[in-house]
Design a protein around this motif. Structure first.
Motif, short mmCIF file in Angstrom:
data_model
loop_
_atom_site.label_atom_id
_atom_site.label_comp_id
_atom_site.label_asym_id
_atom_site.label_seq_id
_atom_site.Cartn_x
_atom_site.Cartn_y
_atom_site.Cartn_z
N ASP A 133 0.84 -1.19 0.00
CA ASP A 133 0.00 0.00 0.00
C ASP A 133 0.88 1.24 0.00
O ASP A 133 2.04 1.20 0.43
CB ASP A 133 -0.91 0.03 1.23
CG ASP A 133 -1.99 -1.02 1.20
OD1 ASP A 133 -2.99 -0.81 0.50
OD2 ASP A 133 -1.82 -2.06 1.85
N ALA A 134 0.31 2.36 -0.45
CA ALA A 134 1.01 3.64 -0.43
C ALA A 134 -0.01 4.77 -0.46
O ALA A 134 -1.08 4.64 -1.05
CB ALA A 134 1.96 3.76 -1.62
N ASP A 135 0.34 5.87 0.19
CA ASP A 135 -0.53 7.04 0.21
C ASP A 135 0.22 8.20 0.83
O ASP A 135 1.37 8.07 1.26
CB ASP A 135 -1.82 6.76 0.98
CG ASP A 135 -3.01 7.51 0.39
OD1 ASP A 135 -2.79 8.62 -0.11
OD2 ASP A 135 -4.12 6.98 0.44
N GLY A 136 -0.43 9.37 0.91
CA GLY A 136 0.20 10.54 1.50
C GLY A 136 -0.78 11.67 1.68
O GLY A 136 -1.93 11.58 1.24
N SER A 137 -0.34 12.74 2.34
CA SER A 137 -1.23 13.87 2.59
C SER A 137 -0.43 15.05 3.12
O SER A 137 0.76 14.94 3.43
CB SER A 137 -2.30 13.49 3.61
OG SER A 137 -1.71 13.32 4.89
N LEU A 138 -1.12 16.19 3.24
CA LEU A 138 -0.55 17.34 3.94
C LEU A 138 -0.32 16.94 5.39
O LEU A 138 -1.21 16.40 6.04
CB LEU A 138 -1.50 18.53 3.84
CG LEU A 138 -0.99 19.88 4.34
CD1 LEU A 138 0.21 20.34 3.53
CD2 LEU A 138 -2.09 20.91 4.27
N ASN A 139 0.88 17.22 5.90
CA ASN A 139 1.28 16.65 7.19
C ASN A 139 1.17 17.61 8.36
O ASN A 139 0.66 17.25 9.42
CB ASN A 139 2.73 16.14 7.08
CG ASN A 139 3.05 15.09 8.11
OD1 ASN A 139 2.15 14.45 8.64
ND2 ASN A 139 4.32 14.91 8.40
N TYR A 140 1.67 18.82 8.23
CA TYR A 140 1.58 19.75 9.35
C TYR A 140 1.75 21.18 8.85
O TYR A 140 2.28 21.44 7.77
CB TYR A 140 2.64 19.45 10.41
CG TYR A 140 4.06 19.80 10.00
CD1 TYR A 140 4.59 21.06 10.30
CD2 TYR A 140 4.85 18.90 9.32
CE1 TYR A 140 5.88 21.39 9.91
CE2 TYR A 140 6.14 19.22 8.93
CZ TYR A 140 6.65 20.46 9.23
OH TYR A 140 7.93 20.79 8.84
#
Length: 433
Positions: A99-106
């Motif tokens: 699996d892989a994913d991502g997003s705005l973190n901080y």
């Protein structure tokens, strides 16, 4: 003043975007318990590249949200934002899954209020729930029939923090931080009898859906002390205590009988907007570092949290006390170099090992990770009258989570963080030659 308004408006907009985009870092059955995977990376990308070391490592160019007492060193307006991503491989004795994913973190913004007092506000993920797995079992007395159970969960808790760092005595700082935690988590479990010779038996399934909304406050107290060891070297010591707190939890549970086509045959509300509390336990962190004030810092952190005190409404799930040890270092050949860009690049590396609150087969799950990273200055070297410095930060980590048994679930991951840091003195009076 217009510059201040523009930055605060941009921060508010990005904060709303970050809240709308739930952190989602791929399927992780380890996030099925408690309030999910707790975010260990509470500092900047700099801290992440050093193995998440930050409790005792001051830095003026970055917002240190690990230890609010170190905000004192932010003597310029500092704005930071970061995004994160992850690729992972889950494996057990049955098979493997990627699996892989991502997003705005901080997001973070630090402001010096006086020579002795700096403050910071920010938004970051607190925990993440994202899992999906299936288990099968035989039915007693009927070898031709099996029961298939599936479990899914999705959601997150976000943290808006407001911290202060104040110099109260020579070399001694105190810090306080107040956070507002909020978010929602949805979980669903399905049970279905499967019989190849009786299709009608396999057509119906029982589904229990649960949605929990959380909100509450979190408080931290901190200390930081800096002791010169020689003309070049100094020792830094820091500690942070997190108070135990209760989150208000509103839970709604629905039981349904569905066909394979998802047509609902019946619905029963087991709990409609029941209000309970979720107790998050107290925690303690210690950190120390040695630096020469310019090019080199070496640090170490220890953290522990009493997750055995975790309670959530009527739930009977048990968690274990967690701890983590990390070491890391940062080296910048010549931060003030004018002739060589490469002399101003920062290099980082770190290592972390610890035990998570989760247990599998009676053994606590370990988390071991190796970190590294870089800082790439943008533009020329900072010098008067601009006093402005922009930095592009990169952090990487590879790691593994398991309970030490090859037959149970193991998770191997690769994480990356990309961050941007802007430092500027907004309130310098212009000089006329």
């Amino acid at each position: 003043m217009y510059k201040v308004y523009r930055f605060l408006s941009g921060f508010a907009f990005l904060a709303s975007v970050a809240t709308a985009q739930a952190q989602n870092l791929g399927n992780s059955p380890y996030s099925a318990t408690g309030v999910g995977d707790i975010n260990e990376s509470t500092g900047s990308v700099r801290s992440f590249g050093m193995g998440n070391v930050g409790v005792g490592t001051p830095a003026s160019a970055y917002i240190n949200s690990s230890n609010p007492a170190l905000l004192y060193y932010n003597n310029r307006v500092t704005f930071e934002m970061g995004i994160g991503g992850q690729a992972k491989q889950l494996s057990d004795e049955v098979g493997k899954q990627r699996d892989a994913d991502g997003s705005l973190n901080y997001l973070g913004l630090a402001l010096p209020l006086s020579k002795r007092w700096s403050t910071a506000i920010g938004l970051r993920p607190f925990s993440t729930v994202n899992y999906e797995y299936v288990s099968e079992g035989a039915v007693n007395g009927d070898p031709s029939t099996k029961i298939v159970n599936s479990y899914t969960g999705n959601g997150n808790l976000s943290e808006v923090f407001f911290g202060h760092g104040i110099r109260v005595a020579k070399r001694l700082n105190i810090g306080v931080s107040a956070s507002y935690l909020f978010g929602a988590v949805e979980r669903e479990s399905t049970a279905q009898l499967v019989n190849e010779s009786d299709v009608s038996l396999s057509a119906e399934r029982l589904v229990i859906s649960e949605r929990s909304n959380y909100n509450g406050l979190l408080f931290k107290g901190a200390l930081a002390y800096r002791q010169p060891l020689s003309k070049k070297w100094s020792l830094n010591v820091g500690t942070v205590y997190t108070l135990g707190n209760d989150l208000t939890t509103k839970r709604r549970t629905v039981q349904e009988r569905r066909l394979a086509s998802d047509l609902v045959l019946s619905r029963n509300y087991l709990g409609d907007s029941i209000t309970t509390t979720t107790h998050l336990p107290q925690g303690i962190q210690f950190g120390l570092s040695v630096d020469n004030g310019q090019s080199l810092v070496v640090g170490a952190d220890f953290s522990a949290q009493k997750w055995s005190d975790y309670k959530s409404g009527l739930s009977t799930e048990k968690l274990a006390d967690s701890y983590r040890v990390a070491v890391g270092a940062e080296y910048i050949p010549n931060p003030a170099s004018i002739n060589s860009y490469f002399q101003r690049i920062g290099y980082r590396a770190g290592f972390g090992i610890g035990k998570t609150p989760l247990e599998l087969n009676g053994k606590q799950v370990n988390d071991v990770s190796l970190h590294w990273g870089f800082t790439l200055p943008i533009g020329g070297s900072p010098r008067p009258p601009e006093y402005t410095q922009s930095l592009l930060n990169l952090g990487f980590a590879i790691g593994r989570r398991s309970n030490g048994e090859s037959s149970t679930l193991q998770e191997k991951y690769f994480r990356i963080q990309l961050g941007f840091s802007l430092n500027s003195n907004w309130f310098i009076k212009p000089k006329i030659d």
